[in-house]
Write a protein that holds these residues in place. Structure first.
Motif, mmCIF file in Angstrom:
data_model
loop_
_atom_site.group_PDB
_atom_site.id
_atom_site.type_symbol
_atom_site.label_atom_id
_atom_site.label_comp_id
_atom_site.label_asym_id
_atom_site.label_seq_id
_atom_site.Cartn_x
_atom_site.Cartn_y
_atom_site.Cartn_z
ATOM 1 N N THR A 100 -19.717 -22.431 16.445
ATOM 2 C CA THR A 100 -20.245 -23.547 15.639
ATOM 3 C C THR A 100 -21.669 -23.899 16.059
ATOM 4 O O THR A 100 -22.182 -24.964 15.710
ATOM 5 N N GLY A 101 -22.272 -23.000 16.845
ATOM 6 C CA GLY A 101 -23.670 -23.197 17.219
ATOM 7 C C GLY A 101 -23.889 -24.033 18.467
ATOM 8 O O GLY A 101 -25.025 -24.357 18.819
ATOM 9 N N LEU A 151 -5.874 -24.607 29.066
ATOM 10 C CA LEU A 151 -6.395 -24.674 27.698
ATOM 11 C C LEU A 151 -6.492 -26.096 27.182
ATOM 12 O O LEU A 151 -7.380 -26.428 26.396
ATOM 13 N N LYS A 152 -5.589 -26.958 27.641
ATOM 14 C CA LYS A 152 -5.565 -28.310 27.055
ATOM 15 C C LYS A 152 -6.864 -29.071 27.362
ATOM 16 O O LYS A 152 -7.212 -29.998 26.647
ATOM 17 N N LYS A 153 -7.582 -28.640 28.384
ATOM 18 C CA LYS A 153 -8.841 -29.324 28.720
ATOM 19 C C LYS A 153 -10.032 -28.698 27.989
ATOM 20 O O LYS A 153 -11.157 -29.142 28.120
ATOM 21 N N LEU A 154 -9.785 -27.597 27.275
ATOM 22 C CA LEU A 154 -10.924 -26.820 26.769
ATOM 23 C C LEU A 154 -11.167 -26.986 25.273
ATOM 24 O O LEU A 154 -10.242 -27.201 24.490
ATOM 25 N N ASN A 155 -12.445 -26.827 24.925
ATOM 26 C CA ASN A 155 -12.855 -26.869 23.525
ATOM 27 C C ASN A 155 -13.183 -25.427 23.108
ATOM 28 O O ASN A 155 -14.032 -24.777 23.728
ATOM 29 N N ARG A 156 -12.514 -24.952 22.069
ATOM 30 C CA ARG A 156 -12.730 -23.567 21.616
ATOM 31 C C ARG A 156 -14.209 -23.271 21.340
ATOM 32 O O ARG A 156 -14.705 -22.180 21.577
ATOM 33 N N GLU A 157 -14.898 -24.286 20.789
ATOM 34 C CA GLU A 157 -16.288 -24.075 20.353
ATOM 35 C C GLU A 157 -17.254 -23.813 21.503
ATOM 36 O O GLU A 157 -18.323 -23.244 21.301
ATOM 37 N N SER A 172 -10.410 -20.571 14.447
ATOM 38 C CA SER A 172 -11.617 -19.759 14.238
ATOM 39 C C SER A 172 -11.194 -18.439 13.578
ATOM 40 O O SER A 172 -10.021 -18.229 13.316
ATOM 41 N N THR A 173 -12.159 -17.583 13.354
ATOM 42 C CA THR A 173 -11.820 -16.322 12.693
ATOM 43 C C THR A 173 -12.079 -15.146 13.632
ATOM 44 O O THR A 173 -12.745 -15.290 14.660
ATOM 45 N N GLN A 174 -11.588 -13.992 13.224
ATOM 46 C CA GLN A 174 -11.768 -12.743 13.984
ATOM 47 C C GLN A 174 -13.256 -12.496 14.295
ATOM 48 O O GLN A 174 -13.607 -12.029 15.367
ATOM 49 N N LEU A 175 -14.114 -12.854 13.336
ATOM 50 C CA LEU A 175 -15.556 -12.624 13.502
ATOM 51 C C LEU A 175 -16.155 -13.452 14.632
ATOM 52 O O LEU A 175 -17.200 -13.116 15.192
ATOM 53 N N ASP A 176 -15.483 -14.562 14.957
ATOM 54 C CA ASP A 176 -16.007 -15.462 15.998
ATOM 55 C C ASP A 176 -15.736 -14.931 17.412
ATOM 56 O O ASP A 176 -16.314 -15.433 18.381
ATOM 57 N N ILE A 177 -14.873 -13.934 17.497
ATOM 58 C CA ILE A 177 -14.474 -13.426 18.820
ATOM 59 C C ILE A 177 -15.680 -12.961 19.628
ATOM 60 O O ILE A 177 -15.769 -13.193 20.836
ATOM 61 N N GLU A 178 -16.624 -12.324 18.957
ATOM 62 C CA GLU A 178 -17.761 -11.769 19.727
ATOM 63 C C GLU A 178 -18.607 -12.840 20.409
ATOM 64 O O GLU A 178 -19.321 -12.558 21.360
ATOM 65 N N LYS A 179 -18.492 -14.067 19.962
ATOM 66 C CA LYS A 179 -19.256 -15.154 20.604
ATOM 67 C C LYS A 179 -18.474 -15.781 21.760
ATOM 68 O O LYS A 179 -19.000 -16.600 22.491
ATOM 69 N N HIS A 180 -17.214 -15.396 21.884
ATOM 70 C CA HIS A 180 -16.369 -16.084 22.877
ATOM 71 C C HIS A 180 -15.578 -15.172 23.806
ATOM 72 O O HIS A 180 -14.927 -15.669 24.719
ATOM 73 N N PHE A 181 -15.602 -13.888 23.561
ATOM 74 C CA PHE A 181 -14.822 -12.987 24.436
ATOM 75 C C PHE A 181 -15.686 -11.852 24.977
ATOM 76 O O PHE A 181 -16.353 -11.141 24.221
ATOM 77 N N ILE A 182 -15.630 -11.724 26.298
ATOM 78 C CA ILE A 182 -16.314 -10.628 26.999
ATOM 79 C C ILE A 182 -15.229 -9.893 27.767
ATOM 80 O O ILE A 182 -14.241 -10.502 28.195
ATOM 81 N N ALA A 183 -15.417 -8.595 27.984
ATOM 82 C CA ALA A 183 -14.444 -7.877 28.825
ATOM 83 C C ALA A 183 -15.174 -7.104 29.911
ATOM 84 O O ALA A 183 -16.283 -6.612 29.697
ATOM 85 N N VAL A 184 -14.548 -7.033 31.075
ATOM 86 C CA VAL A 184 -15.048 -6.193 32.168
ATOM 87 C C VAL A 184 -13.927 -5.201 32.453
ATOM 88 O O VAL A 184 -12.837 -5.597 32.867
ATOM 89 N N SER A 185 -14.202 -3.923 32.186
ATOM 90 C CA SER A 185 -13.115 -2.949 32.304
ATOM 91 C C SER A 185 -13.659 -1.520 32.353
ATOM 92 O O SER A 185 -14.785 -1.260 31.923
ATOM 93 N N SER A 186 -12.826 -0.616 32.858
ATOM 94 C CA SER A 186 -13.220 0.790 32.766
ATOM 95 C C SER A 186 -12.495 1.462 31.606
ATOM 96 O O SER A 186 -12.666 2.644 31.344
ATOM 97 N N ASN A 187 -11.679 0.692 30.888
ATOM 98 C CA ASN A 187 -10.903 1.238 29.771
ATOM 99 C C ASN A 187 -11.484 0.721 28.451
ATOM 100 O O ASN A 187 -10.927 -0.166 27.803
#
Ligand code: F6P
Length: 499
Positions: free
Chosen positions: A135-136, A185-191, A222-237
């Motif tokens: 949401t900016g 999660l109860k303390k967190l704001n998705r945005e 939120s929508t699937q498109l919003d994932i890139e603003k909120h999810f990062i992964a650290v992995s070798s897979n």
């Protein structure tokens, strides 16, 4: 090239140590101090901002020289070189062991450099608020989702370096305990929340269960498109990460030549890097690298990790001590012991040697502890008057970060007096009440550091990493696999099916 693989009990040094043990077993350290006025100066290692006093151990000069002989006979020097050169010394997994390469700025692998640059860019954007949520709005909270080495190291460092932190709130979710997830999660704001999923394999049941639950929670508003603003992964897979729905530009690498419990120096430490800023994160790495150089180049008699490792072998294999305690005198290091428990016990809890034979001597030490002074009011009774011999590492700092002189004097007085009490007991005092007598003669190391900076913390962690390595070499085991955790995982899945 493979690591040397000699059964330590077959060496000459081991036999000599066995004989020497019977000479020293009944000797009180107070007598050793009386006999040798130079003991404190001799049994002291000074390195940069570290002072390691190992004079309060049940040792003489002869003990040290025999332990050093043992290290020589078992090929420690060549083993260290094999590790740093990147030989596949993790033979059971056919992998090199190169966490040291993550902090070597002089000859850094291009992929490590690239990952660090990406960490710098990402952490700067999050800290400055230019990384915006769907949401900016700028990010206010980061949640690290990972378990074992994908949580313990970063969490420990983030908390240890709180003094250097910005206003971002960092949370760690590891346990597959839905209640803990809900509480967080109860303390967190998705945005305004950024989730970092850290899993080398990206198959770990606990992490993937939590990651999926959190993704579903996020998608409720939120929508699937919003994932890139909120999810990062650290992995070798990488392919599993993409399948999960995280875009390629949000994937940070992990490499098979870095074990999970040694990975806080890599992008696994991204949550820490966001909390303290890239500059401080780099200082942490530089501090560890300085200790790597000391470990690789210093004579064994002056080498902090080597000396500490050999002393620990002395108690583990000759005194047959069952455990070791680690007591940091700073609240900042309250997560240090849980972190070390994984690093030490997952590495050296092995009972088959490097020749494939079942071992008939003691290996991995059991480590435990808590911060002082709190620990004094909890379990120190057993250290002082119990029947078990528990060698202790006391870790303290000369200065407090807020220059709270008066309170720091009290903390330091506690720090120094406890090792003194363990040493002296009520030696040669006539105590009529047996319940109030202390035998003393309880060993400890005192690690005194100027202050808790990112650099010094990096060096301190690296001391223990190298201590683990030395002990693995002495015990002739493979320290860098962890097959012992597999059976439980399998049975959990089987049971889950039948439930
Ligand atoms: O089960 C033990 C272990 O493999 C640890 O060695 C590791 O740190 C932890 O699980 C997490 O593994 P991953 O990063 O692959 O999720």
């Amino acid at each position: 090239m493979n690591l040397p693989s000699i059964n330590p009990t077959t060496t000459e040094a081991w036999n000599k140590l066995q004989t020497h043990f019977s000479e020293i077993n009944e000797v009180h350290m107070m007598d050793l101090f009386k006999e040798d006025k130079k003991r404190v100066d001799k049994m002291n290692l000074s390195w940069k901002e570290f002072q390691v006093d190992f004079s309060k151990n049940r040792i003489t000069d002869k003990t040290i020289s025999l332990l050093l002989e043992l290290a020589e006979e078992l090929g420690l020097k060549e083993a260290i070189e094999l590790q740093f050169e990147g030989s596949k010394i993790n033979q059971t997994e056919d992998r090199a062991v190169l966490h040291t390469a993550l902090r070597d700025f002089h000859s850094m692998k291009p992929e490590v450099k690239k990952s660090l640059q990406k960490m710098k860019k990402t952490s700067n954007a999050v800290i400055k608020g230019t990384w915006k949520g769907f949401t900016g709005k700028p990010i206010t909270d980061i949640v690290n989702i990972g378990i074992g080495g994908s949580e313990l190291g970063p969490k420990m460092v983030t908390n240890a370096l709180k003094y250097y932190s910005n206003d971002l709130k960092i949370h760690y979710i590891s346990n597959v305990d839905g209640d803990h997830v809900s509480e967080t999660l109860k303390k967190l704001n998705r945005e305004t929340t950024l989730f970092i999923i850290v899993s080398k394999s990206f198959t770990t049941q606990e992490t993937m269960t939590n990651a999926n639950a959190i993704k579903n929670w996020f998608l409720q508003e939120s929508t699937q498109l919003d994932i890139e603003k909120h999810f990062i992964a650290v992995s070798s897979n990488e392919s599993a990460v993409i399948d999960f729905g995280i875009s390629e530009q949000n994937v940070f690498p992990m490499w098979d030549w870095v074990g999970g419990r040694f990975s806080l120096w890599s992008a696994v430490g991204l949550s820490t890097c966001c909390a303290i800023g890239y500059k401080n994160f780099e200082e942490l790495l530089r501090g560890a690298h300085e200790m790597d150089l000391h470990f690789r180049n210093e004579d064994f008699s002056e080498n902090i990790p080597v000396v500490l490792a050999l002393l620990s072998v002395w108690y583990n294999n000759f005194f047959l001590s069952e455990t070791e305690a680690i007591i940091p005198y700073t609240q900042y290091l309250e997560d240090f012991v849980p972190f070390l428990q994984q690093a030490i016990m997952e590495s050296n809890g092995k009972s088959v040697d490097r020749n494939g034979n079942t071992i008939n001597y003691q290996t991995g030490t059991i480590v435990w502890g808590n911060v002082g002074a709190n620990a004094q009011h909890a379990f120190f009774q057993l250290l002082h008057q119990g029947t078990k011999l528990v060698p202790v590492d006391f870790i303290g700092f000369s200065e407090s970060l807020y220059h709270n002189k008066k309170q720091h004097e009290i903390l330091k007085a506690n720090f120094f007096s406890q090792s003194e009490a363990l040493l002296q007991g009520t030696y040669k005092q006539s105590i009529s009440n047996a319940y109030r007598a202390f035998s003393g003669n309880k060993p400890s190391n005192t690690i005194l550091i100027n202050n808790l900076t990112p650099k010094n913390l990096g060096s301190l962690i690296a001391i223990y990493e190298h201590k683990i390595f030395v002990q693995g070499i002495i015990w002739n085991i493979f320290s860098f696999d962890q097959w012992g955790v597999e059976l439980g995982k399998k049975l959990t899945n089987k049971l889950l099916g039948s439930l």
